[in-house]
Design a protein around this motif. Structure first.
Motif, PDB file in Angstrom:
ATOM      1  N   ASP A 385       2.127 -13.617  11.831  1.00  0.00           N
ATOM      2  CA  ASP A 385       2.004 -14.001  10.549  1.00  0.00           C
ATOM      3  C   ASP A 385       1.611 -15.598  10.281  1.00  0.00           C
ATOM      4  O   ASP A 385       2.537 -16.275  10.775  1.00  0.00           O
ATOM      5  CB  ASP A 385       3.164 -13.566   9.673  1.00  0.00           C
ATOM      6  N   SER A 476      11.738   3.508  16.296  1.00  0.00           N
ATOM      7  CA  SER A 476      11.484   2.057  15.438  1.00  0.00           C
ATOM      8  C   SER A 476      12.697   1.490  15.198  1.00  0.00           C
ATOM      9  O   SER A 476      12.984   0.291  15.549  1.00  0.00           O
ATOM     10  CB  SER A 476      10.577   2.270  14.193  1.00  0.00           C
ATOM     11  N   LEU A 501      10.953  -6.880  16.098  1.00  0.00           N
ATOM     12  CA  LEU A 501      10.498  -6.248  14.696  1.00  0.00           C
ATOM     13  C   LEU A 501       8.887  -6.209  14.711  1.00  0.00           C
ATOM     14  O   LEU A 501       8.349  -5.102  13.927  1.00  0.00           O
ATOM     15  CB  LEU A 501      11.057  -7.293  13.685  1.00  0.00           C
ATOM     16  N   LEU A 502       8.193  -6.997  15.151  1.00  0.00           N
ATOM     17  CA  LEU A 502       6.738  -6.905  15.211  1.00  0.00           C
ATOM     18  C   LEU A 502       6.294  -5.735  16.060  1.00  0.00           C
ATOM     19  O   LEU A 502       5.180  -4.953  15.552  1.00  0.00           O
ATOM     20  CB  LEU A 502       5.985  -7.855  15.732  1.00  0.00           C
ATOM     21  N   LYS A 505       7.037  -2.632  14.082  1.00  0.00           N
ATOM     22  CA  LYS A 505       5.946  -2.172  13.022  1.00  0.00           C
ATOM     23  C   LYS A 505       4.724  -1.755  13.365  1.00  0.00           C
ATOM     24  O   LYS A 505       4.077  -0.910  12.950  1.00  0.00           O
ATOM     25  CB  LYS A 505       5.709  -3.664  12.245  1.00  0.00           C
ATOM     26  N   GLN A 508       5.583   1.961  13.939  1.00  0.00           N
ATOM     27  CA  GLN A 508       5.177   2.585  12.697  1.00  0.00           C
ATOM     28  C   GLN A 508       3.756   2.715  12.304  1.00  0.00           C
ATOM     29  O   GLN A 508       3.467   3.769  11.498  1.00  0.00           O
ATOM     30  CB  GLN A 508       6.245   1.723  11.588  1.00  0.00           C
ATOM     31  N   ASN A 509       3.093   2.068  12.346  1.00  0.00           N
ATOM     32  CA  ASN A 509       1.588   1.989  11.874  1.00  0.00           C
ATOM     33  C   ASN A 509       0.882   3.172  12.999  1.00  0.00           C
ATOM     34  O   ASN A 509       0.098   4.033  12.317  1.00  0.00           O
ATOM     35  CB  ASN A 509       0.928   0.621  12.248  1.00  0.00           C
ATOM     36  N   SER A 518      -0.771   1.210   5.266  1.00  0.00           N
ATOM     37  CA  SER A 518      -0.289   0.304   6.265  1.00  0.00           C
ATOM     38  C   SER A 518      -1.251  -1.044   6.816  1.00  0.00           C
ATOM     39  O   SER A 518      -0.705  -2.058   6.857  1.00  0.00           O
ATOM     40  CB  SER A 518       0.084   1.107   7.668  1.00  0.00           C
ATOM     41  N   LYS A 521      -1.087  -3.397   3.734  1.00  0.00           N
ATOM     42  CA  LYS A 521      -0.002  -3.985   3.375  1.00  0.00           C
ATOM     43  C   LYS A 521       0.304  -5.527   4.219  1.00  0.00           C
ATOM     44  O   LYS A 521       0.833  -6.309   3.651  1.00  0.00           O
ATOM     45  CB  LYS A 521       1.279  -3.096   3.620  1.00  0.00           C
ATOM     46  N   GLU A 522      -0.008  -5.552   5.689  1.00  0.00           N
ATOM     47  CA  GLU A 522       0.098  -6.514   6.256  1.00  0.00           C
ATOM     48  C   GLU A 522      -1.037  -6.934   7.158  1.00  0.00           C
ATOM     49  O   GLU A 522      -1.103  -6.434   8.294  1.00  0.00           O
ATOM     50  CB  GLU A 522       1.419  -6.329   7.363  1.00  0.00           C
ATOM     51  N   MET A 525      -1.583  -8.044  10.663  1.00  0.00           N
ATOM     52  CA  MET A 525      -1.324  -7.256  11.927  1.00  0.00           C
ATOM     53  C   MET A 525      -2.764  -6.731  12.515  1.00  0.00           C
ATOM     54  O   MET A 525      -2.912  -6.001  13.560  1.00  0.00           O
ATOM     55  CB  MET A 525      -0.469  -6.071  11.540  1.00  0.00           C
TER      56      MET A 525
END
Length: 803
Positions: A385, A476, A501-502, A505, A508-509, A518, A521-522, A525
């Protein structure tokens, strides 16, 4: 019938703690003591005055415990850890909050006169044959006294006081388990107005004596019986005002006490049989189910607990897969939008989540453990990020150039791609490691979703249904918080936590099958997109292989699992053995790999070596902690067992920390729960030279000086199933929502009659509902009758139960 108590403990966070280090900060952690015995130690949170722990524990313990205390400590590498403050909750306070105590509590200063523990054995007699009458106090012994001296013991003596007259016992050196066997007599006043005070003190040569606790005896109560004998719990002295209360910071806690009276198995059979029949009959016709009634009347705050109890109950009955399949069908009947499938916190979602933890903890560790360990060891700076990139974290990439933001993101993407690739590889190779029950359950889920959404446009839905549990609710959370899943002993630092955390994520994707939502949203990534897309293909192939299990194969795998006597716990520990008359010193210890199964405790040089020796669990007689002074280490436990000649022997295991010690103690106590010849007392010391180090007894085979604590255990997801306890917990919940269930049933029946005047399934539901309410009534009556006879001795109680 059994009385059981359990404590649910969540240590959330602290705030406004005082600085204990010269850098103006602290390194806080918490210790939890139940009746002065350390049960839990949280991880240390470094360099903060507002630590967050978020650690949860459940402790099973005797119903007669007195208090639970939370000590906030500051860890120091070079000196003894500092005590910041404490919070104490008595059993009575917890009993006043049946839904649990939840909130912030101010830390209070430690008052030495309040930090007492242990019990003293006394006999008090009023002698009427003499003139004047006398009161005689015989002080036999004490146990588990507080350790006040540096040697890990105390030098206790007793001070007996009546009506301003004082007498003292002899001093017993270096013992927390002293034996005096001394009697003290006082002349009684004609009208007894004074209480008899018995105080225990630690004698010190140079400084003032330390208070160890006291007992006050009301002599008026002895006018009828004339004597009283027993073990008396030592009470604190007069508490001084805590001037620092409120200035030491505060601690946010969630603590809930639950007392359960578990009836004999036959009492729960009607409830268990009705629920099992409900699951088995669910395939016969499409109808309103009792399970639906339970789901709709269970509040969100207790749905996870109810789901766990139901899963364990049906696992014990061998129909967990069928129960989950019923929930899948009920959820699919209510869902028209595939994108929201199993995303709510319904009973189906919570039950599947609990099922994976109960049945798949070892599988989880084998899949994600290596990658998580690698991340902890490498401690790489990882950030994608741009708004959170910190150039200073990277330092110099060479002697001439500082890394730019772009360089950092590119390097971070490479690290994350490597971690993600390792993790996806571990997952795709884990088909055979996955328990047969889990594979069969995922096969049913995949099949049901495919039947419900057969269109090509929904071709990913059946995969996402599986990954919504496997990735989003299992892998996760464990990646984000490995400490809470026992993957690591300590919490991650800020840098490692961000990496985890990354990675979570990214998983999760992949689990969402790289859904456009997904990605949008970010968007930052994006550098991981190629690896994520490749991961989606890998995960689909994995799921197809995972669910490719036939009924016969499932049964064969289950039989093989049962024959293998599955491992309960394993790991490397230091082993000490006794030999001859005395104890072998530290030079005799060995590092061995220990494997605990449901049959024996096995020892080998390494995890790959053949087992060199073992102790059958049936020969174990006690499992207890050892005094720190015996080994210079506070994390030693002993296993007392009988050898081939039926003589008692002892084995000492040294653990790395108090958490590992309690985990081993807990695991061993649970697998030995049905041993019928467990000892009631033990020696917390060692037999060294010609006497026990704890109480100085010279009889090596004599009775122990402290009581055993077989009842104290920590709950783990892989605990042995306890059908009676699970049935009792389900009964308690259903009793609490009984009236709501009746109202809901009436509403459903009226609605069904409006829609379809002749509802063929309604009479069956009515019959099942009537049975359920009658069963709840009968169980409630059984509990009430036992409460009335709670003071009856065990033999008569058993006779009444049989009636």
């Amino acid at each position: 019938m059994a009385e059981r108590s359990s404590l649910f403990i969540r240590i959330v966070e602290g705030k406004n703690l005082p600085a204990k280090d010269i850098n103006g900060s602290s390194d806080p952690y918490c210790i939890v003591k139940i009746d002065d015995e350390t049960i839990i130690r949280t991880a240390t949170v470094w360099k903060t005055l507002s630590p967050f722990w978020g650690e949860e524990y459940k402790v099973h313990l005797p119903p007669n415990f007195h208090s639970v205390s939370f000590y906030v400590m500051d860890e120091d590498a070079l000196s003894r850890d500092d005590v910041i403050g404490k919070v104490c909750l008595t059993r009575n306070v917890l009993a006043e909050h049946p839904k649990g105590y939840n909130g912030w509590m101010n830390l209070t200063e430690i008052d030495p006169d309040e930090e007492v523990q242990g019990e003293i054995h006394l006999r008090i007699e009023i002698i009427n044959t003499d003139v004047p009458r006398k009161v005689r106090c015989t002080v036999f012994e004490a146990r588990d006294l507080a350790r006040k001296d540096r040697n890990g013991a105390s030098d206790p003596f007793v001070r007996v006081q009546y009506n301003s007259k004082v007498q003292e016992s002899s001093v017993v050196k270096k013992s927390c388990y002293p034996r005096w066997n001394e009697a003290f007599e006082f002349d009684l006043e004609e009208t007894i107005t004074e209480k008899l005070s018995i105080e225990v003190w630690d004698w010190d040569l140079v400084s003032r004596n330390d208070f160890l606790g006291k007992v006050l005896i009301n002599l008026n109560a002895l006018q009828t019986t004339l004597h009283e004998e027993g073990w008396f719990r030592l009470s604190p002295g007069k508490s001084t005002a805590n001037i620092d209360e409120g200035n030491l910071g505060s601690l946010q806690l969630q603590v809930r006490l639950r007392d359960e009276t578990v009836l004999p198995s036959e009492y729960y059979k009607p409830l268990v049989q009705l629920l099992c029949q409900e699951v088995k009959d669910s395939y016969k016709e499409k109808s309103i189910k009792l399970i639906s009634l339970i789901d709709d009347t269970t509040s969100a705050e207790c749905r996870q607990e109810v789901a766990t109890n139901l899963v364990k109950l049906f696992l014990g009955q061998g129909i967990a897969k069928e129960y989950l399949d019923l929930l899948f069908r009920l959820e699919l009947d209510k869902t028209n939008e595939p994108n929201t499938l199993f995303r709510s916190n319904s009973l189906a979602s919570k039950s599947m989540e609990s099922f994976l933890k109960v049945a798949g903890t070892q599988y989880l560790h084998s899949v994600v453990g290596l990658t998580i360990n690698r991340i902890f060891e490498e401690k790489k700076y990882v950030e994608l990020d741009p708004s959170k990139v910190e150039i200073k974290e990277a330092g110099c990439s060479s002697l001439h150039r500082i890394q730019t933001e772009s360089d950092l993101i590119q390097q971070s993407a490479q690290y994350l791609q490597s971690y993600l690739t390792d993790l996806l590889t571990a997952i795709t190779k884990s088909v055979k490691l996955c328990p047969a029950t889990i594979r069969a359950t995922f096969r049913q889920l995949y099949k049901r979703v495919e039947e419900c959404f057969p269109e090509n446009k929904h071709m990913n839905v059946k995969f996402i249904a599986v990954t919504s549990f496997l990735c989003l609710r299992f892998f996760s959370p464990a990646i984000m918080s490995p400490k809470l899943f026992h993957l690591r002993e300590k919490h991650a630092d800020a840098r490692t936590s961000r990496t985890l955390l990354l990675l979570a994520k990214a998983i999760q994707n992949v689990g969402n099958m790289d859904a456009p939502a997904s990605r949008a949203k970010e968007s930052w990534m994006a550098p991981l997109q190629p690896t994520i897309q490749q991961g989606v293909l890998q995960l689909k192939e994995f799921i197809i292989k995972l669910i490719d299990i036939e009924e016969k194969e499932e049964l064969d795998l289950q039989r093989a699992l049962n024959l293998q006597s599955p491992t309960v716990k394993e790991g490397q520990l230091m082993i000490y053995k006794t030999k001859g008359k005395g104890y072998l010193l530290a030079s005799s210890f060995k590092k061995l790999f220990i494997t605990l199964t449901h049959d024996a405790l096995n020892f080998a040089k390494t995890s790959y070596s053949k087992k060199s020796s073992f102790i059958p669990l049936s020969r174990i007689r006690a499992l207890e902690k050892v005094e720190e002074k015996c080994f210079g280490n506070s994390n030693v436990m002993q296993i007392i067992y009988t050898d081939e000649t039926e003589n008692l022997g002892a084995l000492y295991l040294q653990c790395k920390c108090v958490n590992e010690l309690n985990q081993w103690l807990s695991a061993l106590r649970k697998v030995c729960v049905n041993n019928t010849e467990m000892l009631c007392s033990y020696h917390p010391g060692v037999f060294k030279g010609d006497k026990w180090s704890c109480c100085h007894q010279k009889d090596k085979a004599g009775a122990g000086c402290d009581k055993t604590r077989h009842e104290v255990t920590l709950q783990e997801w892989n605990d042995l199933l306890d059908p009676d306890l699970e049935a009792q917990l389900i009964f308690r919940h259903l009793l609490g929502v009984r009236e709501l269930m009746k109202e809901k049933y009436v509403q459903w029946a009226e609605q069904a009659n409006k829609e379809t005047p002749i509802l063929h399934s309604e009479p069956q539901l009515k019959d099942n509902a009537s049975q359920l309410f009658q069963i709840l009534h009968d169980l409630e009556a059984a509990h009430n009758s036992l409460t009335v006879f709670s003071n009856v001795d065990d033999k008569e109680k058993k006779y009444l139960l049989e009636l």
